[in-house]
Write a protein that holds these residues in place. Structure first.
Motif, mmCIF file in Angstrom:
data_model
loop_
_atom_site.group_PDB
_atom_site.id
_atom_site.type_symbol
_atom_site.label_atom_id
_atom_site.label_comp_id
_atom_site.label_asym_id
_atom_site.label_seq_id
_atom_site.Cartn_x
_atom_site.Cartn_y
_atom_site.Cartn_z
ATOM 1 N N PRO A 197 32.189 33.975 46.855
ATOM 2 C CA PRO A 197 32.155 34.939 45.756
ATOM 3 C C PRO A 197 32.764 36.297 46.104
ATOM 4 O O PRO A 197 32.094 37.327 46.080
ATOM 5 N N TRP A 198 34.052 36.292 46.455
ATOM 6 C CA TRP A 198 34.844 37.498 46.548
ATOM 7 C C TRP A 198 35.636 37.579 45.252
ATOM 8 O O TRP A 198 36.098 36.560 44.726
ATOM 9 N N SER A 199 35.819 38.762 44.721
ATOM 10 C CA SER A 199 36.383 38.887 43.380
ATOM 11 C C SER A 199 37.794 38.322 43.278
ATOM 12 O O SER A 199 38.149 37.704 42.271
ATOM 13 N N ASP A 200 38.617 38.495 44.314
ATOM 14 C CA ASP A 200 39.964 37.923 44.247
ATOM 15 C C ASP A 200 39.914 36.403 44.295
ATOM 16 O O ASP A 200 40.665 35.719 43.585
ATOM 17 N N GLU B 9 44.394 42.134 40.060
ATOM 18 C CA GLU B 9 43.572 43.296 39.719
ATOM 19 C C GLU B 9 43.524 43.521 38.214
ATOM 20 O O GLU B 9 42.509 43.993 37.676
ATOM 21 N N GLN B 10 44.590 43.177 37.498
ATOM 22 C CA GLN B 10 44.580 43.265 36.035
ATOM 23 C C GLN B 10 43.509 42.353 35.455
ATOM 24 O O GLN B 10 42.753 42.746 34.548
ATOM 25 N N ILE B 11 43.415 41.129 35.965
ATOM 26 C CA ILE B 11 42.402 40.187 35.483
ATOM 27 C C ILE B 11 41.008 40.683 35.843
ATOM 28 O O ILE B 11 40.068 40.596 35.042
ATOM 29 N N MET B 12 40.846 41.219 37.053
ATOM 30 C CA MET B 12 39.536 41.731 37.478
ATOM 31 C C MET B 12 39.031 42.830 36.550
ATOM 32 O O MET B 12 37.874 42.812 36.116
#
Length: 294
Positions: free
Chosen positions: A44-47, A263-266
């Motif tokens: 569960p790392w955001s990338d 990063e746009q999706i995040m």
């Protein structure tokens, strides 16, 4: 580990009578209990969440594949893929960050290629003045240690970033600090708390990650060069997987993303939910996604 729609071991554990009853129910039920086309592991790392769920969405919708996602820490990802319990992961940071895992399990893995580039280090948010903290060496100053409460906010203990940070603490003489273990979301909450209190905070950081967009994060200098400047994030699979599922392996090998895409999706996912954000990105980048398909 999160629950799965189907567990191979659970099926093998059925009693003989129960298994016979299932088999007598006909081909439709037997088909519904078949193994998925691919099991993708992720931490569960955001990338990793963005890339893993994006790949799963394309496999399901564009290639009509049955995809199972399974959640575990990074060491378990390498171990279970090497054993063949999991097929593939999309989060092997190379060459340095996950070098220990690759040395241990590499003979049983195959490289499906680079998906994106990233970098790691210690970082501070925009409200921390550079004349207070501009370098890891500054953390050794008594006034800086006091301002930070003697803590560096970390993530899960098995992450390569944490191992590098432990080494950095030793090499830079930061033994009085505590490296706090946690998760990516907990780290973001700590940054938000520091913002509300207008206090400094230092975190173990990596890009791509939405915290750079949300909090104006900047890496602090690493004069000893312990943190790699650039990492290449690869898809790694069990060595038998490309022969068993060549179309899926080919598709995963074709994925390439920029830091800005992830990063746009995040950031969009923070407001709308990650699934909605992924759907929106796919719709806006249909030509890119089509290029991934075999």
């Amino acid at each position: 580990m999160i629950s799965k729609s189907f567990s191979r071991r659970g099926f093998l554990g059925l009693t003989a009578g129960g298994a016979a009853g299932l088999l007598s129910s006909g081909p439709a039920l037997a088909s519904s209990l078949s193994a998925p086309d691919v099991i993708i592991g992720w931490t569960p790392w955001s990338d990793a969440e963005v890339v893993t769920k994006l790949a799963a969405r394309v496999l399901r919708r564009d290639m009509d594949k049955d995809v199972e996602l399974t959640l575990a820490d990074i060491s378990a990802q390498f171990r279970t893929i090497a054993k063949g319990d999991v097929d593939v992961m999309l989060m092997s940071w190379e060459p340095g960050l996950h070098a220990n895992y690759l040395r241990r399990y590499g003979d049983d893995l195959v490289d499906l290629g680079e998906i994106y580039e990233g970098n790691i280090g210690l970082a501070v948010p925009e409200w921390v003045p550079e004349d207070l903290i501009s370098s890891i060496e500054d953390l050794a100053k008594p006034e800086v240690q006091e301002a930070l409460g003697g803590r560096i906010v970390g993530i899960d203990p098995g992450a390569g970033l944490m191992a590098t940070t432990r080494q950095a603490m030793q090499d830079y003489g930061l033994g009085a600090y505590e490296l706090e273990e946690g998760t990516g979301p907990k780290m973001v909450r700590e940054i938000a708390k520091a913002q509300r209190n207008e206090t400094p905070v230092v975190v173990t950081a990596w890009r791509p990650h939405m915290k750079f967009e949300l909090y104006g994060m900047r890496y602090i200098e690493d004069p000893k060069g312990l943190y790699a400047d650039i990492s290449s994030i690869h898809a790694r699979a069990n060595r038998n997987f490309p022969d068993r599922a060549p179309g899926i392996a080919e598709m995963l090998s074709a994925i390439h993303l920029e830091i800005s895409d992830i990063e746009q999706i995040m950031v969009a996912g923070r407001q709308d939910g990650i699934d909605v954000a992924i759907d929106a990105w796919i719709a806006a980048n249909r030509d890119v996604v089509s290029g991934w398909l075999p």
